[in-house]
Motif scaffolding. Structure first.
Motif, PDB file in Angstrom:
ATOM      1  N   ASP A  77       0.831  -1.203   0.000  1.00  0.00           N
ATOM      2  CA  ASP A  77       0.000   0.000   0.000  1.00  0.00           C
ATOM      3  C   ASP A  77       0.868   1.256   0.000  1.00  0.00           C
ATOM      4  O   ASP A  77       2.105   1.169   0.061  1.00  0.00           O
ATOM      5  CB  ASP A  77      -0.975  -0.028   1.184  1.00  0.00           C
ATOM      6  N   PRO A  78       0.273   2.444  -0.086  1.00  0.00           N
ATOM      7  CA  PRO A  78       1.069   3.671  -0.173  1.00  0.00           C
ATOM      8  C   PRO A  78       2.009   3.906   1.007  1.00  0.00           C
ATOM      9  O   PRO A  78       3.019   4.602   0.864  1.00  0.00           O
ATOM     10  CB  PRO A  78       0.004   4.774  -0.254  1.00  0.00           C
ATOM     11  N   ALA A  79       1.687   3.349   2.170  1.00  0.00           N
ATOM     12  CA  ALA A  79       2.543   3.539   3.343  1.00  0.00           C
ATOM     13  C   ALA A  79       3.668   2.520   3.419  1.00  0.00           C
ATOM     14  O   ALA A  79       4.464   2.532   4.353  1.00  0.00           O
ATOM     15  CB  ALA A  79       1.706   3.473   4.617  1.00  0.00           C
ATOM     16  N   GLY A  80       3.750   1.622   2.410  1.00  0.00           N
ATOM     17  CA  GLY A  80       4.815   0.635   2.409  1.00  0.00           C
ATOM     18  C   GLY A  80       4.503  -0.631   3.161  1.00  0.00           C
ATOM     19  O   GLY A  80       5.397  -1.422   3.451  1.00  0.00           O
ATOM     20  N   ASN A  81       3.233  -0.855   3.493  1.00  0.00           N
ATOM     21  CA  ASN A  81       2.831  -2.056   4.212  1.00  0.00           C
ATOM     22  C   ASN A  81       2.270  -3.101   3.247  1.00  0.00           C
ATOM     23  O   ASN A  81       1.517  -2.774   2.331  1.00  0.00           O
ATOM     24  CB  ASN A  81       1.744  -1.732   5.237  1.00  0.00           C
ATOM     25  N   TYR A  82       2.611  -4.361   3.471  1.00  0.00           N
ATOM     26  CA  TYR A  82       2.000  -5.432   2.699  1.00  0.00           C
ATOM     27  C   TYR A  82       0.554  -5.635   3.149  1.00  0.00           C
ATOM     28  O   TYR A  82       0.238  -5.534   4.335  1.00  0.00           O
ATOM     29  CB  TYR A  82       2.776  -6.733   2.889  1.00  0.00           C
ATOM     30  N   TYR A  83      -0.312  -5.890   2.179  1.00  0.00           N
ATOM     31  CA  TYR A  83      -1.706  -6.186   2.488  1.00  0.00           C
ATOM     32  C   TYR A  83      -2.157  -7.377   1.637  1.00  0.00           C
ATOM     33  O   TYR A  83      -1.614  -7.623   0.556  1.00  0.00           O
ATOM     34  CB  TYR A  83      -2.602  -4.969   2.251  1.00  0.00           C
ATOM     35  N   PRO A  84      -3.127  -8.158   2.122  1.00  0.00           N
ATOM     36  CA  PRO A  84      -3.543  -9.352   1.386  1.00  0.00           C
ATOM     37  C   PRO A  84      -4.392  -9.012   0.164  1.00  0.00           C
ATOM     38  O   PRO A  84      -5.198  -8.085   0.199  1.00  0.00           O
ATOM     39  CB  PRO A  84      -4.351 -10.128   2.426  1.00  0.00           C
ATOM     40  N   VAL A  85      -4.208  -9.746  -0.905  1.00  0.00           N
ATOM     41  CA  VAL A  85      -5.010  -9.589  -2.116  1.00  0.00           C
ATOM     42  C   VAL A  85      -5.775 -10.897  -2.335  1.00  0.00           C
ATOM     43  O   VAL A  85      -6.907 -11.036  -1.888  1.00  0.00           O
ATOM     44  CB  VAL A  85      -4.135  -9.221  -3.327  1.00  0.00           C
TER      45      VAL A  85
END
Length: 557
Positions: A77-85
């Protein structure tokens, strides 16, 4: 390894910058009525991809287009955190999906996922993706990281267990796209499949047509996993000859979004009322990639650029600050490092020194003299002449080339400009691309790392990633750079979960590149996209391609 360890200060700053830049759009949405479904957004694309299969991609435009239709297990995401897709959650030691030794990673897929043709998405698709990448018959761009996987197990339809042969710290960067086994699984290879042009995925849109030289049309995916999304009926990527033509068309309303403007265009767009700019920092740097081989053979040094003193002289002869101030209105930053932003960056690295006298001294030490007094240095009867190529039709790059040409001429280096189409510059091994085959002198383009530098540093500079006949051109080390010390640094970084040790190893690697100069970093780019005020829900992301959130776009007016 906890995902939260990636939430470092640099990424937070970039994320906040994105949110602040988009505050106007977000507030408009909050204060107005909810987005309505329907409508079409037209995106100007000034580089037409040669394929829409990202694993075969040698152009950024492929990922830009493909990511509205194809998805992977996790993203950033824009903050550099991984998120699930496609995964239900991001694997970590804390949730039990990463083993304590980091050698096993388990992904649990979201339930009920479907491909855009309605077929179910299963763990077998993830396993097939790995098998396809490792199939030597497939001429994929790189196998880095995937070659460290021992096996992919599928104990049930929604569970994927990835077992590594040795610790691979950046494992979350793998599988950014999952391929459909039910479409591709029976093929001997993927090199000529229609999928590469009309891919089928799980994203918010599905490709309906691709008319070469004109446009690509993507329609709403009826099987998209998020109810009520996407808002739009369709996205149309319209081919435009250049940034400048695209700039004219977005001003007249012929297109709604224009990808990747140059920094020098910012002042012009800032005066417009009905067109807005989305600007974020990026890790992409415009650079001069220097071929160190003769004819692509890394064992045979380039007759001019194979000497590090010559490469250092070229850098000293280029006034990067003048380039940024004169051509980019000071909007970009003078290049300092191959990892300019993010958790692995070293802010203490300073720009190279502009010193023409030092450049001349280094060239003399390397044996270059102007024996015939024609203004061009020579050695052993060979003049110091180099060919410089970039993408044709790019006004800024052409101006940069001319300035570089002028500055190098001042120290006795003759540069001939030979620009080519993007499909040629970024062509494949099978296309006999000079970049892949190593049959060029200098090329100019702007690659760079994502939130984790491994894929970039390893892929572009590790000695194992030199494209050769033996590996069918896999790998992006087009400069043919070879350094055992650099190889050890990036291998150390990918072989530990200790983030501080990884950072120190990457800093060491970046400093080695600055010493050896397989590429001269001119300036670090901004991400600059333009969109008309009729486009709502648009959020820039310094770690992703435009359209990463296309499911949230809507027609605002």
């Amino acid at each position: 390894m906890r995902v939260s360890r990636y939430r470092l200060q640099g990424a937070r700053v970039l994320g906040m910058l994105c949110l602040l830049l988009m505050a106007g759009v977000s507030l408009a949405h909050a204060q107005g009525k909810p987005p309505e479904r329907g409508g079409t957004i037209r995106i100007g694309l000034w580089q037409e991809p040669s394929t829409l299969n990202p694993y075969y991609a040698t152009m950024y435009a492929t990922n830009l287009v493909a990511n509205v239709a194809l998805e992977g297990l996790v993203a950033v995401d824009p903050a550099g955190n991984y998120y699930p897709v496609l995964a239900a959650e991001v694997p970590s030691v804390a949730n039990g999906q990463v083993s304590a030794d980091g050698m096993m990673v388990t992904y649990r897929l979201r339930p009920g996922l479907r491909w855009s043709d309605g077929a179910p998405v299963t763990s077998a698709d993830v396993r097939f993706t790995w098998e396809a990448l490792m199939n030597p018959a497939n001429r994929v761009v790189t196998r880095a990281g995937y070659d460290l996987i021992e096996k992919v197990e599928t104990p049930d339809a929604t569970t994927v267990v990835v077992r590594f042969t040795r610790l691979y710290a950046p494992h979350l960067t793998l599988f950014p796209y999952v391929l459909p086994r039910h479409v591709l699984g029976s093929l001997p290879d993927l090199n000529q499949t229609p999928f590469n042009r009309l891919p089928l995925g799980t994203g918010p849109f599905r490709i309906a047509e691709w008319v070469s030289g004109s446009h690509m049309t993507f329609e709403r995916n009826a099987h998209y996993r998020v109810s009520g999304r996407p808002f739009l009926d369709r996205l149309i990527f319209k081919m435009v000859p250049s940034r400048e033509v695209g700039s004219a068309q977005i001003k007249t309303g012929e297109i709604d979004v224009l990808w990747n403007l140059s920094e020098y265009q910012i002042p012009d767009f800032e005066r417009l009322a009905d067109v807005k700019l989305a600007i974020t920092s990026s890790s992409l740097s415009e650079k001069l990639v220097l071929n160190q081989s003769a004819g692509g053979d890394p064992a045979a040094p380039h007759p001019i650029l194979g000497d590090r003193r010559v490469r250092q002289a070229l850098q000293h002869a280029i006034n990067k600050r003048v380039l940024v101030e004169k051509l980019l209105y000071g909007k970009a930053k003078v290049g300092t490092s191959e990892v300019p932003h993010g958790w692995a960056a070293d802010p203490s690295i300073q720009p190279s020194e502009f010193n023409p006298d030092r450049a001349r001294q280094l060239l003399r030490e390397a044996g270059w003299q102007d024996t015939d007094r024609d203004g061009v240095l020579d050695k052993g009867g060979q003049p110091l002449k180099l060919r410089l190529s970039t993408t044709s039709g790019d006004k800024l790059r052409e101006l940069v080339e001319q300035l570089v040409q002028e500055q190098l001429k001042a120290v006795g280096v003759a540069v001939t400009i030979e620009n080519v189409l993007p499909t040629v510059l970024f062509g494949s091994w099978g296309d006999r691309s000079p970049r892949k085959r190593g049959t060029y002198d200098i090329q100019m383009y702007s690659p760079g790392p994502s939130i984790d530098p491994d894929a970039y540093l390893y892929g572009f500079y590790h000695s194992s990633q030199i494209p050769t006949e033996a590996n069918a051109g896999a790998g992006n080390n087009s400069s043919r750079y070879r350094s055992a010390e650099f190889d050890r640094a990036v291998e150390e970084a990918r072989g530990t979960v200790d983030l501080d040790k990884r950072r120190k190893a990457y800093i060491r690697a970046a400093r080695l590149l600055n010493e050896d100069l397989p590429a001269i970093i001119l300036y670090t780019r901004l991400f600059v996209d333009a969109y008309r005020t009729r486009v709502g829900g648009y959020t820039p992301n310094p770690w992703a391609w435009l359209g990463w959130d296309a499911q949230s776009w809507y027609v605002a007016q």
